[in-house]
Design a protein around this motif. Structure first.
Motif, PDB file in Angstrom:
ATOM      1  N   ASP A   1       5.028  94.439  83.868  1.00  0.00           N
ATOM      2  CA  ASP A   1       6.040  93.855  82.983  1.00  0.00           C
ATOM      3  C   ASP A   1       5.494  93.268  81.695  1.00  0.00           C
ATOM      4  N   MET A   2       4.198  92.896  81.681  1.00  0.00           N
ATOM      5  CA  MET A   2       3.547  92.312  80.499  1.00  0.00           C
ATOM      6  C   MET A   2       4.063  90.924  80.089  1.00  0.00           C
ATOM      7  N   MET A   3       4.648  90.179  81.041  1.00  0.00           N
ATOM      8  CA  MET A   3       4.981  88.789  80.725  1.00  0.00           C
ATOM      9  C   MET A   3       3.686  87.961  80.762  1.00  0.00           C
ATOM     10  N   ASP A   4       3.640  86.911  79.949  1.00  0.00           N
ATOM     11  CA  ASP A   4       2.451  86.050  79.961  1.00  0.00           C
ATOM     12  C   ASP A   4       2.417  85.206  81.235  1.00  0.00           C
ATOM     13  N   GLY A   5       1.250  85.106  81.814  1.00  0.00           N
ATOM     14  CA  GLY A   5       1.048  84.210  82.953  1.00  0.00           C
ATOM     15  C   GLY A   5       1.536  84.736  84.292  1.00  0.00           C
ATOM     16  N   ARG A   6       1.949  86.007  84.322  1.00  0.00           N
ATOM     17  CA  ARG A   6       2.552  86.466  85.581  1.00  0.00           C
ATOM     18  C   ARG A   6       1.523  86.698  86.668  1.00  0.00           C
ATOM     19  N   VAL A   7       0.317  87.065  86.308  1.00  0.00           N
ATOM     20  CA  VAL A   7      -0.666  87.363  87.358  1.00  0.00           C
ATOM     21  C   VAL A   7      -0.995  86.094  88.156  1.00  0.00           C
ATOM     22  N   GLY A   8      -1.264  85.006  87.447  1.00  0.00           N
ATOM     23  CA  GLY A   8      -1.573  83.742  88.132  1.00  0.00           C
ATOM     24  C   GLY A   8      -0.414  83.266  88.985  1.00  0.00           C
ATOM     25  N   ALA A   9       0.791  83.388  88.439  1.00  0.00           N
ATOM     26  CA  ALA A   9       1.975  82.929  89.168  1.00  0.00           C
ATOM     27  C   ALA A   9       2.192  83.782  90.419  1.00  0.00           C
TER      28      ALA A   9
END
Ligand code: PBG
Length: 339
Positions: free
Chosen positions: A178-186
């Motif tokens: 999706d390329m949203m910021d911060g999604r991997v950590g969340a």
């Protein structure tokens, strides 16, 4: 003297003759640098509701949307050919798509049911599920839309739950595209909180706003519905340093593997990322790349099999650990010497 004999004067005094190492098949194999193996291939599979359904994707000759029963059977065959993993993409019933992508969180959605069926039929193939909202939104975007804006943090909150829903269905690898910021950590935190410490994350870290996704959007049915474009979240094709920053962020946040997408037009990015981070780096040979090779081959302008194998080898040469490719089962057959 016979005219056809090489005159002595034409013989160069060369110490280095690179052609010596190319003189025969065995000599070429001996010095070959890159290699392609069935284990390098990840097969993206399109899913559709129903039973015994096999719908051709017009812009991708040889690719079909499969109902779960047929997908499970084809995936079992791919596993037998040595393909280590598949990536699932649903064509959601248009009537079920809405503004908030609610079906993404439904444990009975197409992807979740497919996950369970595939893991049951073939426990030893890796199942990768895509985390992004586009198969489920009425507007075709990967995130939640407010006016013209794709909301970042609100979307991430949904993606976390989507990832957990997929992990509960048996997904082995969560692949946020999706390329949203911060999604991997969340997503990592959400998975861990639910006890899914062993579920991996393959992040689409360097995903570009590309024209080469067109046939994919036909396959999952978002081409007609997509409002506007994805340039406010996918990367600018002009950027390369930015890809390194994206990858660094995703690895810091817990990505186990990263991906570059599209593939062939972005081999320079694959090379830089693999050399900089030494992390498992995958490339996605996307739908438009597949379509180009197939279209040219169908016109008799390219040798289909050779173009396919050369394109896949190029990813390995560029430093990729593996390739997501619609050619996976066909290439695996050739690599196993079965064709
Ligand atoms: C969207 C997604 C896309 C692809 C994989 N996941 C398309 C897009 O960003 O619009 C493209 C794959 C392909 O073209 O083969 N989450």
């Amino acid at each position: 003297m016979d005219d056809r004999e090489t005159p002595a004067s034409a013989r160069l005094e060369l110490v280095q003759r690179p052609r010596r190492n190319r003189k025969s098949d065995w000599a070429r194999r001996l010095v070959r640098e890159a290699s392609l193996d069935a284990s390098d291939l990840i097969w993206p599979v399109f899913l559709v509701e129903g039973e015994g359904r096999r719908e051709a994707v017009a812009s991708m000759p040889g690719v079909f949307r499969l109902s779960i029963d047929l997908a499970a059977a084809e995936i079992a065959k791919a596993a037998a050919l040595g393909v280590p993993a598949v990536a699932l993409f649903p064509n959601t019933d248009p009537a079920l798509r809405d503004e908030t992508a609610s079906v993404a969180l439904d444990s009975q959605n197409l992807v979740c049911r497919a996950c369970r069926a595939i893991k049951e039929a073939t426990p030893d193939i890796g199942v990768i599920t895509d985390v992004a909202l586009d198969p489920y939104t009425s507007h075709g975007h990967d995130g939640l839309l407010a006016g013209d804006e794709i909301l970042n943090d609100e979307t991430v909150a949904v993606l976390e739950r989507q990832a957990v829903t997929q992990a509960r269905a048996g997904s082995d690898i969560i692949a946020p595209s999706d390329m949203m910021d911060g999604r991997v950590g969340a997503i990592r935190a959400a998975l861990d909180a639910e006890g899914f410490q062993n579920v991996q994350i393959m992040s689409y870290a360097a995903k570009y706003a590309s024209a080469f996704y067109g046939p994919f959007r036909d396959a999952i049915g978002t081409n007609k519905t997509l409002r506007g474009d994805k340039r406010s979240y996918q990367m600018d094709p002009a950027n390369s340093d930015e890809a390194l920053r994206e990858v660094a962020l995703d690895l810091e946040q817990g990505a186990d593997m990263v991906m570059v997408k599209p593939g062939m037009p972005y081999l320079d990015i694959v090379r830089r990322i693999s050399e900089t981070f030494h992390a498992p780096t995958f490339a996605y040979q996307v739908s438009g790349e597949y379509a180009m090779i197939m279209a040219a081959a169908r016109n008799g302008w390219l040798d289909e099999e050779r173009a396919m194998m050369e394109s896949l080898l190029a990813f390995k040469r560029a430093g990729a650990s593996g390739v997501l490719t619609y050619f996976a089962p066909r290439a695996a057959e050739i690599l196993q010497g079965l064709r």
